[in-house]
Design an enzyme around this catalytic site. Structure first.
Site, PDB file in Angstrom:
ATOM      1  N   GLY B 301       0.263  -1.310  -0.181  1.00  0.00           N
ATOM      2  CA  GLY B 301      -0.091   0.200  -0.312  1.00  0.00           C
ATOM      3  C   GLY B 301       1.346   1.499  -0.545  1.00  0.00           C
ATOM      4  O   GLY B 301       1.648   1.297  -0.590  1.00  0.00           O
ATOM      5  N   SER B 302      -0.096   2.482   0.331  1.00  0.00           N
ATOM      6  CA  SER B 302       0.611   3.503   0.424  1.00  0.00           C
ATOM      7  C   SER B 302       2.111   3.717   0.832  1.00  0.00           C
ATOM      8  O   SER B 302       2.450   4.635   1.078  1.00  0.00           O
ATOM      9  CB  SER B 302      -0.457   4.593   1.117  1.00  0.00           C
ATOM     10  OG  SER B 302      -1.421   4.769   0.106  1.00  0.00           O
ATOM     11  N   THR B 303       2.451   2.954   1.760  1.00  0.00           N
ATOM     12  CA  THR B 303       4.348   3.086   2.091  1.00  0.00           C
ATOM     13  C   THR B 303       5.001   3.429   1.323  1.00  0.00           C
ATOM     14  O   THR B 303       6.230   4.210   0.997  1.00  0.00           O
ATOM     15  CB  THR B 303       4.096   2.275   3.474  1.00  0.00           C
ATOM     16  OG1 THR B 303       4.534   0.550   3.025  1.00  0.00           O
ATOM     17  CG2 THR B 303       3.575   2.695   4.220  1.00  0.00           C
TER      18      THR B 303
END
Lengths: 399, 674
Positions: B301-303
């Site tokens: 995800g956005s990490t």
């Protein structure tokens, strides 16, 4: 018979010594007996210590009991020697009656103790007696007495052969009823040895053996445990995990000893691999710990007994002594040969002890008594022979 | 005739007697013959067949007893034992000695809490040996012995013991009853931990019992090597506790925490939830035993946006102040529509990261290009095993983004997969000025003689981005935890935090595409100005809230708050305060030596000052707590705070000389007032 009324041979000597009997004890025979007795005590301890510790918590348990038996045996031997073998002739019938009585009594439940499916012992507090062991001795005494008494009539079927065969058959039946196949066979072997020596016609002996074969076959074929023993004997390695186990383990014991043995006390087979290591199979432990050296020494000691025993029989002053000497020599010798043969897989398992060596009080005392009688025989012949030799020196020399 | 000479009184019997003598001699000869046969047989057995029969005796009675080496210990970075071996009793029986196996089975099963039917079957199957129960407790052993079952035996067996119980259980792994490692480090370092057992020549009796011949082993057992980890027991414990709570509060399936030192790549904590007690691992379902942080991949995800941003800056495709249009929350790419949680207009990179706009990040990715995207991610270590030396370590995948939409989704961490360790290590590269360090878990393997068999040193994998770009991205990521960021809950008062939230959709293996289930995560570094710690928190399928900023960020903060003082990291803001209000007199590293009363000579004073490891306690009275702590820490003294506010008293007194690392107790009070 003249020997009943005759004075002691020693008394006939001109110097009038009365200690002749004791002084002329055969030192070679005595040494062999004491040698085997000592070997037995050492080996019983070595073979039984682990089992004893496991069963009773006392590693010396069997040794202690055997030491007591050895003491009693020495006493019995000394007594037999002191009293002289001639007394046995008078005791032949009473001994036989007592023996038959004991053989019957042992079969009575409650009197005879049932061990491993057989009633072979009559237990008293502290002592247990094995009538079959006693029977071997009294049977020899009786046969020697009876055959000597009947003299040349021995050759006749009805007087010399049949009565002894019938009486022997009765004892065998009583033994088989326990059951004790080994003792039964030994009683028959002793009968045949003495009948043969006394001059029974060979045809009777051979004929009766031939007649007995179907009976023997029946006895073996219809007894699962005897059949197993035969099977195990014929090929122990094929049955080494079941019926041949004991024989195979015994062979392993003897063989692994090699020439010099593993050393006293070093047997591995006594660690429960070899059943009966301190009783019927003690020779295997001797072979394992002392090697061929020890085994040969054991055989040699028995050979000495056979040699001196036969010699005493041959030199006995009268027929009873000759028969008794041969009978007792055979009693010890046959048992030794059979026991060692069983341990080395040459004969099927019998359940016979190794005289003087195996653990077992009754067997030891009987063997020692037999040895005492043999010593008495050799002792009583010695001075007389000396006297005779003096008188007959030229003849003797010519011979 | 010689024969007749013995019975001169009975001449009639002379002939008969002669025959008797012959026959007696024959019988004697027969006995000799029998004895000779026996002797011959003895020679045959003891000379000719001796070797063969002796071998059979050895076969059945010798036992080369294996004396297993003591399995090595697994230790944390400070030498605290995490796994060690103890000897416990195991019960066996010789079934052939059981009189009544059925009854024995029932009795034994009762006292040992076993299934009687199953035990009876086992006893009936075996001939001479059957385990009754392995690794019994002392009361069980006593109870079983009290039954007096014949043929029962006891053998000592080594058992793995985990003194810290659940701590790092998945990382350590488990050991089977036979002493072989089955999972985790126990499996990975099986050979080293096992050592070399020794063989003892012994004999056994027919009942299978050992009888030692010589008592002592012939060759000394080489004990198993000790494996020292980089894990910090305290931090590991904190991480597990916090993670457990976070997972419980969010009603999640499970969770992971990876904490590492970005300067070295040392893994300081690898926590998993749910936990299990490795001292009784039998009842634990297999997935819980796994060291998922290292073995299993997930879509992060956005990490990932942080890495893509760094890559885009590094390649020069994007400038830090370049604005992108965020399409007011919905962007059609091909047949797909990409959404943002909140609609946004024009945003530059710092803001894009702060609010975590998928749309704008997709546009950054477009500028970076397909090759640039793959190169960037691979540079950060994705798609390659990070090299923890654990069997079955996850590799993850960075597929080439053929479709336009894949390029966009990869920019926010969907359509790629990675292990937690990979994510943390890549984030560590940003924290470490752009240099990716190889993450490692095992510091060294030392055999019992102290010889180091294996030692891991901090290893640079590669420079991923320039220091300038790394610093730029870190400072952008500081915005994430500030006001308006997605990770405000990770904000710490004392320390500057840079981090990134992630809320990934989980792929649906059945239907294809993505399910409604989420993986919430937060990865952060502290202190941002000189990162000492990177912590990744992953919460799998939270139910209450699904956002990483809500579920994972608080856990990060809690772990960092506990870890930093323990690591001896001075607070960021405290350092600023000291820097902003310098008091030259008091910032001297070592104040001038205080004259000791009682006529001390200058020489003595000098000796005192040169005393190795000794420092003078500074005067921190009147200072606020943070400043006092920073001051003490800078002199390698350990502060202990009582109360809060300003320091009203200190012990030892200012100027006292104490050894480095000594404890200085500060009494605090708010009464003095700010």
């Amino acid at each position: 018979m003249s020997w009943r009324k005759r004075p002691q041979p020693s008394h006939a000597l001109p110097d009038g010594r009365t200690e002749t009997v004791r002084l002329s004890v055969d030192p070679i025979l005595l040494s062999a007996v004491l040698g085997l007795l000592s070997l037995g005590l050492v080996m019983v301890y070595s073979a039984s210590a682990v089992t004893a510790l496991e069963k009773t918590g006392n590693g010396f348990y069997f040794l202690q009991r055997q030491l007591v038996a050895a003491a009693v045996g020495l006493l019995a031997m000394a007594t037999a020697l002191k009293l002289g073998y001639r007394r046995l002739a008078r005791l032949a019938y009473p001994l036989l009656v007592v023996t038959v009585l004991l053989l019957v009594l042992v079969l009575v439940p409650g009197v005879g103790t049932l061990v491993g499916g057989a009633r072979r012992w009559i237990r008293f507090p502290g002592v247990s007696i094995q009538p079959a062991e006693i029977a071997k001795f009294t049977w020899v005494v009786y046969l020697a007495y009876s055959l000597a008494k009947k003299r040349e009539k021995v050759a006749s079927f009805s007087i010399g052969f049949l009565p002894h065969l019938l009486l022997g058959g009765m004892l065998v039946v009583l033994c088989m009823a326990q059951p004790d196949f080994g003792s039964a066979v030994e009683l028959l072997v002793l009968l045949f040895v003495l009948l043969f020596a006394a001059g029974t016609k060979l045809s009777y002996l051979v004929g009766s053996v031939l007649l007995a074969l179907p009976l023997a076959y029946h006895a073996v074929a219809h007894s699962p445990y005897r059949l197993k023993r035969i099977t195990a004997f014929l090929d122990p390695w094929a049955h080494r995990h079941d019926v041949g186990y004991q024989v195979a383990q015994s062979l392993i014991s003897v063989g692994s000893g090699g020439f010099w043995g593993l050393g006293l006390g070093e047997s591995r087979q006594k660690l429960f691999f070899l059943p009966e290591a301190h009783t019927d199979f003690i020779f295997s432990i001797v072979g394992e710990e002392l090697g061929l050296f020890g085994a040969a020494a054991t055989v040699l000691l028995y050979a000495i007994i056979v040699w001196r025993g036969t010699r005493a029989a041959l030199r006995a002053g009268e027929t009873f002594g000759t028969y008794l000497g041969l009978g007792l020599t055979a009693l010890l010798g046959v048992q030794a040969v059979v026991n060692m043969s069983v341990a080395m897989g040459m004969l099927p398992t019998k359940g016979l002890t190794l005289p003087f060596v195996s653990y077992g009080g009754c067997s030891l005392v009987v063997s020692m008594t037999a040895a005492g009688a043999l010593l008495s025989l050799s002792a009583s012949t010695a001075p007389m022979r000396a006297a005779v030799t003096r008188r007959r020196a030229p003849t003797e020399a010519l011979a | 005739m010689a024969a007749g000479s013995y019975s001169p009184a009975r001449p009639s019997g002379e002939a008969a007697t002669r025959w008797v003598r012959l026959r007696v001699a024959m019988m004697g000869g027969l006995l000799f013959f029998g004895l000779a046969l026996a002797l011959g047989r003895a020679v045959q057995l003891q000379v000719i067949q001796s070797a063969q029969l002796g071998l059979m005796a050895t076969d059945q009675s010798s036992r080369e007893m294996d004396v297993p080496a003591r399995r090595g210990e697994i230790l944390d970075r400070r030498g605290v034992s995490l796994a060690s071996s103890v000897e416990v009793d195991s019960l066996w029986v010789d079934p052939s000695q059981l009189g009544d196996p059925g009854r024995a089975a029932v009795d034994l099963a009762r006292v040992l809490h076993l299934d009687a039917v199953e035990l009876a079957q086992r006893l009936s199957r075996a001939r001479r040996f059957a385990w009754v129960k392995r690794q019994v407790t002392p009361p069980e052993l006593a109870a079983a012995r009290a039954l007096g079952v014949p043929g029962l035996g006891v053998t000592k067996e080594p058992k793995r013991f985990y003194p810290q119980k659940e701590l790092a259980a998945q990382v350590l792994g488990v050991v089977g009853k036979d002493g072989l490692g089955l999972e985790g480090l126990e499996l990975a370092f099986e050979e080293e931990l096992t050592g070399t057992g020794s063989k003892v020549e012994g004999i056994r009796d027919a009942r299978g019992r050992n009888v030692l011949l010589d008592g002592a082993p012939a060759t000394r057992a080489r004990e198993g090597a000790n494996v020292t980890l980089t894990l910090d027991r305290t931090l590991q414990y904190t991480a597990e506790k916090v993670l457990d709570q976070a997972v419980a509060e969010s009603e999640a399936q499970n969770g992971m925490v990876v904490a590492l030192d970005p300067r070295t790549g040392e893994l300081l904590a690898v926590a998993h939830a749910p936990r299990f007690n490795p001292n009784s691992p039998t009842a634990v379902p297999a997935p819980i035993l796994r060291d998922r942080a290292a073995l299993d991949v997930f879509e992060p995800g956005s990490t990932f946006k942080a890495f893509v941003a760094a890559g885009a800056l590094e390649s020069g495709a994007v400038r830090a102040d370049e604005a992108f249009f965020c399409e007011n929350g919905a962007w059609e790419v091909g047949k797909h529509v990409i959404h943002d949680t909140h609609p946004h207009g024009w945003l530059a990179l710092p803001k894009i990261l702060q609010v975590s706009s998928n749309i704008c990040m997709g546009k950054v990715a477009q500028k970076l290009g397909r090759d640039g995207m793959v190169r960037t991610l691979r540079q950060f270590g994705f798609g390659d095993r990070s090299g923890l030396a654990l069997p079955g370590e996850g590799r993850g995948s960075v597929p080439y983004p053929r479709a336009e939409v894949t390029l966009a989704t990869q920019s926010f961490g969907q359509g790629v997969s990675a292990t937690a360790v990979q994510v943390a290590a890549a984030f560590g590269a940003l924290a470490n000025g752009g240099v990716l360090m190889r993450p490692y878990l095992v510091a060294r393997v030392t055999d019992p003689d102290g010889v180091v068999l294996l030692e891991n040193q901090p290893t640079e994998v590669r420079r991923v981005v320039s220091e300038k770009v790394a610093r730029a991205v870190v400072s952008m990521l500081e915005g994430v935890v500030e006001k308006e960021g997605t990770g405000t809950r990770a904000h710490m008062d004392d320390y500057r935090v840079a981090g990134k939230t992630g809320t990934a959709q989980k792929p649906d293996p059945l239907a294809g595409g993505y399910s409604e289930r989420r993986i919430a995560s937060f990865v952060g570094m502290v202190p941002a100005e000189s990162p000492r710690l990177v912590v990744l928190v992953v919460i799998d399928e939270p139910k209450t809230d699904v956002f990483g900023g809500l579920v994972a960020a608080p856990a990060f903060k809690e772990i960092a708050a506990a870890a930093l003082p323990a690591l001896g990291v001075p607070p960021s803001r405290g350092v600023h305060l000291v820097a902003r209000a310098p008091e030259p007199r008091k910032t001297l590293p070592i104040p001038p030596p205080v004259q000791v009363k009682g006529g001390a000579t200058p020489g003595e004073t000098l000796t005192e000052r040169l005393q190795p490891g000794a420092v003078a306690v500074p005067d921190v009275q009147g200072r606020v707590g943070r400043e006092a702590v920073a001051r003490l820490l800078s002199l390698a003294l350990e502060p202990r705070l009582l109360g809060s506010g300003r320091v009203v008293a200190q012990s030892p007194a200012p100027g006292a000389r104490v050894a480095k690392g000594a404890r200085v107790t500060l009494e605090m009070s708010t009464a003095a007032g700010d």
